[in-house]
Structures are given as structure tokens and as C-alpha cells.
Scaffold this motif. Structure first.
Motif, PDB file in Angstrom:
ATOM      1  N   ASN A  27       0.859  -1.172   0.000  1.00 55.77           N
ATOM      2  CA  ASN A  27       0.000   0.000   0.000  1.00 55.77           C
ATOM      3  C   ASN A  27       0.905   1.234   0.000  1.00 55.77           C
ATOM      4  OD1 ASN A  27      -1.563   2.191   0.853  1.00 55.77           O
ATOM      5  ND2 ASN A  27      -2.893   0.895   2.079  1.00 55.77           N
ATOM      6  N   GLU A  28       0.790   2.055  -1.031  1.00 56.67           N
ATOM      7  CA  GLU A  28       1.660   3.222  -1.190  1.00 56.67           C
ATOM      8  C   GLU A  28       1.547   4.188  -0.010  1.00 56.67           C
ATOM      9  OE1 GLU A  28       4.544   5.637  -2.845  1.00 56.67           O
ATOM     10  OE2 GLU A  28       3.994   3.589  -3.350  1.00 56.67           O
ATOM     11  N   VAL A  53      10.266   0.387   2.480  1.00 57.58           N
ATOM     12  CA  VAL A  53       9.708  -0.853   1.929  1.00 57.58           C
ATOM     13  C   VAL A  53      10.313  -2.058   2.633  1.00 57.58           C
ATOM     14  CG1 VAL A  53       9.692  -2.330  -0.130  1.00 57.58           C
ATOM     15  CG2 VAL A  53       9.032   0.079  -0.312  1.00 57.58           C
ATOM     16  N   LYS A  54      11.625  -2.018   2.827  1.00 51.54           N
ATOM     17  CA  LYS A  54      12.300  -3.127   3.506  1.00 51.54           C
ATOM     18  C   LYS A  54      11.750  -3.338   4.915  1.00 51.54           C
ATOM     19  CE  LYS A  54      16.887  -4.835   4.636  1.00 51.54           C
ATOM     20  NZ  LYS A  54      18.318  -4.643   4.492  1.00 51.54           N
ATOM     21  N   LYS A  55      11.531  -2.253   5.637  1.00 50.40           N
ATOM     22  CA  LYS A  55      10.980  -2.353   6.999  1.00 50.40           C
ATOM     23  C   LYS A  55       9.570  -2.950   6.989  1.00 50.40           C
ATOM     24  CE  LYS A  55      13.909  -0.631   9.957  1.00 50.40           C
ATOM     25  NZ  LYS A  55      14.417  -1.452  11.048  1.00 50.40           N
ATOM     26  N   LEU A  56       8.741  -2.533   6.033  1.00 46.02           N
ATOM     27  CA  LEU A  56       7.379  -3.066   5.951  1.00 46.02           C
ATOM     28  C   LEU A  56       7.389  -4.546   5.582  1.00 46.02           C
ATOM     29  CD1 LEU A  56       5.574  -0.099   4.168  1.00 46.02           C
ATOM     30  CD2 LEU A  56       5.567  -0.661   6.601  1.00 46.02           C
ATOM     31  N   ARG A  89      -1.736  -4.126  -0.819  1.00 50.15           N
ATOM     32  CA  ARG A  89      -2.709  -3.625  -1.796  1.00 50.15           C
ATOM     33  C   ARG A  89      -3.193  -4.832  -2.598  1.00 50.15           C
ATOM     34  NH1 ARG A  89       0.530  -1.161  -5.014  1.00 50.15           N
ATOM     35  NH2 ARG A  89       0.179  -2.510  -6.777  1.00 50.15           N
ATOM     36  N   LEU A  90      -4.336  -5.372  -2.175  1.00 52.20           N
ATOM     37  CA  LEU A  90      -4.859  -6.594  -2.788  1.00 52.20           C
ATOM     38  C   LEU A  90      -6.322  -6.435  -3.148  1.00 52.20           C
ATOM     39  CD1 LEU A  90      -3.315  -9.172  -0.311  1.00 52.20           C
ATOM     40  CD2 LEU A  90      -2.620  -8.800  -2.669  1.00 52.20           C
ATOM     41  N   SER A  91      -6.786  -7.316  -4.017  1.00 53.26           N
ATOM     42  CA  SER A  91      -8.186  -7.373  -4.390  1.00 53.26           C
ATOM     43  C   SER A  91      -9.025  -7.606  -3.130  1.00 53.26           C
ATOM     44  CB  SER A  91      -8.380  -8.526  -5.379  1.00 53.26           C
ATOM     45  OG  SER A  91      -9.730  -8.788  -5.569  1.00 53.26           O
ATOM     46  N   GLU A  92     -10.189  -7.007  -3.100  1.00 49.99           N
ATOM     47  CA  GLU A  92     -11.051  -7.133  -1.924  1.00 49.99           C
ATOM     48  C   GLU A  92     -11.672  -8.510  -1.769  1.00 49.99           C
ATOM     49  OE1 GLU A  92     -13.842  -3.994  -1.395  1.00 49.99           O
ATOM     50  OE2 GLU A  92     -12.355  -2.461  -1.839  1.00 49.99           O
ATOM     51  N   ASP A  93     -11.584  -9.337  -2.798  1.00 49.71           N
ATOM     52  CA  ASP A  93     -12.224 -10.646  -2.693  1.00 49.71           C
ATOM     53  C   ASP A  93     -11.255 -11.762  -2.289  1.00 49.71           C
ATOM     54  OD1 ASP A  93     -10.866 -10.911  -5.090  1.00 49.71           O
ATOM     55  OD2 ASP A  93     -12.456 -12.059  -6.042  1.00 49.71           O
ATOM     56  N   VAL A  94     -10.098 -11.407  -1.732  1.00 52.53           N
ATOM     57  CA  VAL A  94      -9.168 -12.418  -1.230  1.00 52.53           C
ATOM     58  C   VAL A  94      -9.803 -13.087  -0.016  1.00 52.53           C
ATOM     59  CG1 VAL A  94      -6.945 -12.767  -0.084  1.00 52.53           C
ATOM     60  CG2 VAL A  94      -7.078 -11.327  -2.117  1.00 52.53           C
ATOM     61  N   ALA A  95      -9.792 -14.416  -0.012  1.00 54.76           N
ATOM     62  CA  ALA A  95     -10.383 -15.175   1.087  1.00 54.76           C
ATOM     63  C   ALA A  95      -9.312 -15.858   1.940  1.00 54.76           C
ATOM     64  CB  ALA A  95     -11.355 -16.220   0.550  1.00 54.76           C
TER      65      ALA A  95
END
Length: 101
Positions: A27-28, A53-56, A89-95
Motif C-alpha cells: 500500500n503506497e 519498503v524493507k521495513k514493511l 494492496r490486494l483485491s477485496e475478494d481475497v479469502a
């Protein structure tokens, strides 16, 4: 033990994303927040951005490593802590997600 592949599966059972830890879509806004936290830099240069980014990714990796150590290779997306989910940052339909070794 770091997963070699992370597979995000949709509610319909199809693969939404398959990638390595280093290729996770972050997520930016969270990258910028981390840059501000670490360097007080809201427009990070490549060095500050890379470090943020590395820390995240390290935070996400620690969570995945704990899951693997506990024997959990498949995780319901709703069971992933909100602070970890917010980083991606992913699609909302990830289960679910699967950690492959």
C-alpha cells in the motif's frame, strides 16, 4: 523459515496473486507513512523509499514466519492481523492465502 511463494486465493477459489515476499504489492500510503516515521520525508528519495519498503516487508515476513513455525501454511484472510492486511494492496475478494515452502 521464509515462504518461497505466497498465493492469495479469492472467494471463488481462484488464484488472485502468486508472488515472492519481495514482490508483494504494498500500500503506497503505508510506504509514505513509514518514510515519514523513519526520515520525516513525505516525498522519499529512492534510498528512503527502499528502506521503508524493507521495513514493511520485514514486518510481514515476521508474521509469515511465525505462522509457518506454528504449522499454519494456509491462513484465512480475515485471520491476518489488520495492521498486516493494511500494508498490502490486494483485491477485496481475497479469502485465504497459502505459504509455500
Amino acid at each position: 523459515m521464509q515462504p518461497k511463494k505466497i498465493i492469495f486465493i479469492g472467494k471463488d477459489g481462484t488464484t488472485r496473486l502468486e508472488c515472492r515476499l519481495s514482490s508483494l504489492p504494498l500500500n503506497e500510503e503505508k510506504v509514505i507513512e513509514k518514510s515519514i516515521e523513519l526520515f520525516n520525508d513525505c516525498e522519499p528519495c529512492i534510498i528512503h523509499r527502499s528502506f521503508a519498503v524493507k521495513k514493511l516487508l520485514l514486518k510481514i515476513e515476521e508474521y509469515f514466519n511465525k505462522m509457518l513455525a506454528d504449522g499454519n501454511r494456509q491462513i484465512f484472510w480475515g485471520d491476518v492481523p489488520p495492521d498486516i492486511r493494511a500494508l498490502l494492496r490486494l483485491s477485496e475478494d481475497v479469502a485465504t492465502l497459502r505459504l509455500d515452502l
